[in-house]
Design a protein around this motif. Structure first.
Motif, PDB file in Angstrom:
ATOM      1  N   GLN A   1       2.633   8.356  -1.141  1.00  0.00           N
ATOM      2  CA  GLN A   1       1.702   8.098  -0.044  1.00  0.00           C
ATOM      3  C   GLN A   1       0.717   9.254   0.032  1.00  0.00           C
ATOM      4  OE1 GLN A   1       4.799   7.435   3.101  1.00  0.00           O
ATOM      5  NE2 GLN A   1       3.556   5.642   3.555  1.00  0.00           N
TER       6      GLN A   1
ATOM      7  N   GLU B   1       0.817  -1.215   0.000  1.00  0.00           N
ATOM      8  CA  GLU B   1       0.000   0.000   0.000  1.00  0.00           C
ATOM      9  C   GLU B   1       0.850   1.264   0.000  1.00  0.00           C
ATOM     10  OE1 GLU B   1      -3.499   2.067   2.733  1.00  0.00           O
ATOM     11  OE2 GLU B   1      -2.748   0.067   3.188  1.00  0.00           O
ATOM     12  N   SER B   2       2.017   1.217   0.618  1.00  0.00           N
ATOM     13  CA  SER B   2       2.824   2.430   0.761  1.00  0.00           C
ATOM     14  C   SER B   2       3.329   2.965  -0.570  1.00  0.00           C
ATOM     15  CB  SER B   2       4.021   2.152   1.672  1.00  0.00           C
ATOM     16  OG  SER B   2       4.852   1.161   1.101  1.00  0.00           O
TER      17      SER B   2
END
Length: 342
Positions: free
Chosen positions: A141, A60-61
């Motif tokens: 992000q 996800e990062s």
């Protein structure tokens, strides 16, 4: 190194019997860590395109809102933006779409291995390039929600709200030599873009902040801009003043400047140097300094600015002399970066 004349504004500031106009010009800045003049014809390579995979397999990062499609769109935007920005630089030859390449990846890794030298040499020979600029890693992000806080406004005795979103960017660039495939430069870069908006009504704040796609694409362009300014000279906009009013000839010369008829304006200013009015003579000398800066002759510009200051010691002229001294110093570095002789 000629400055580009681009736009005129109209505010007037009265100084004795003459007045000023403020204009904007483009000036060339040297690169922070130049790859020019050795690097001229380049290929721009993207190693941060993700192949179509299940979203859950991607950390996800690395992605804005865990969105592979948006990440790939931002990654592509960086490559095209870098080409557009470098095409404006006199240090690197124009790069068309045939030299914008990508290598899709199954996953993005923070420290990717270097490309094989044979592969680099083959690409450069095939496309008549002497270097490859490669985006090796990209991380973004972006929060899912707007950060909202309350502040007290004493004047209105009521609270107001501040909405904020921030986007963290990390990128790794490598520049490969075309003759042997080795790495000539490696640059790891990170930054955070922040957008804020204040309002007494919390619900209206999202309307004034960029959405995920707009924020991500803006960050992509900023990433390309930062790298372009590192490796090759670039244009920026700065303000300059010149004396546009005071007598009929100054007004006429101002009209010539507005239409980029600099030689005709110069004739008038040199005629005004014979006047008895020191304010007019100082203004004419100052404007001759400006014309020489436009032409890129900073030594001559400095000479005229200093002559103007001797005639009339005005703070504006002193400030302009400092600007021209800085431009003169940078001109030597720019000549080196552009491969010009002494």
């Amino acid at each position: 190194m000629l400055n580009k004349f681009i736009l005129f504004l109209c505010p007037l500031v009265f100084v004795s019997c003459v007045s000023l106009s403020t204009i904007e010009i483009q000036v060339l800045e040297p690169a922070d860590n130049p790859l020019v003049p050795e690097t001229e014809n380049v290929i721009i390579l993207n190693r941060t395109i993700i192949e179509e995979v299940e979203t859950g397999n991607i950390e996800e990062s690395y992605l804005p809102h865990d969105n592979v499609e948006l990440f790939n769109k931002a990654s592509t935007e960086i490559i095209f933006a870098l080409a557009d920005i470098l095409n404006e630089s006199p240090g690197i030859a124009p790069t068309d779409e045939s030299r914008l390449l990508e290598i899709p990846q199954k996953e993005i890794v923070k420290d990717p291995g270097m490309l094989e030298p044979e592969f680099i040499v083959f690409l450069c020979d095939s496309l008549n390039a002497n270097a490859i600029l490669s985006l090796e890693y990209l991380g973004m992000q972006l929060p899912d929600k707007i950060k909202l806080s309350q502040r007290r406004n004493e004047a209105y005795i009521r609270n107001y709200y501040i909405g904020e979103i921030s986007l963290e960017i990390n990128a790794l660039w490598r520049a490969y030599r075309g003759n042997d495939g080795g790495v000539m430069d490696e640059h790891s870069w990170s930054d955070t873009l922040v957008w804020r908006h204040a309002s007494f009504i919390a619900n209206e704040i999202p309307d004034f902040l960029p959405g995920p796609e707009a924020a991500t694409l803006e960050a992509a362009y900023f990433t390309a801009l930062a790298y372009a300014r590192r490796i090759s000279p670039y244009w920026i906009v700065e303000e300059r003043n010149y004396f546009s009013r005071g007598n009929r000839k100054l007004r006429r010369a101002s009209g010539y400047i507005e239409n980029a008829r600099f030689d005709e304006a110069e004739v008038i200013y040199k005629e005004l140097l014979e006047r008895r009015n020191d304010n007019i003579v100082a203004a004419a000398a100052y404007n001759l300094a400006y014309l020489n800066e436009i032409r890129g002759d900073y030594r001559q510009a400095l000479d005229w600015a200093r002559r103007s200051y001797k005639i009339r010691s005005h703070p504006l002229t002193a400030e302009y002399i400092e600007i021209l001294e800085e431009r003169f110093e940078k001109s030597a570095e720019l000549d080196r970066q552009l491969g010009k002789g002494n």
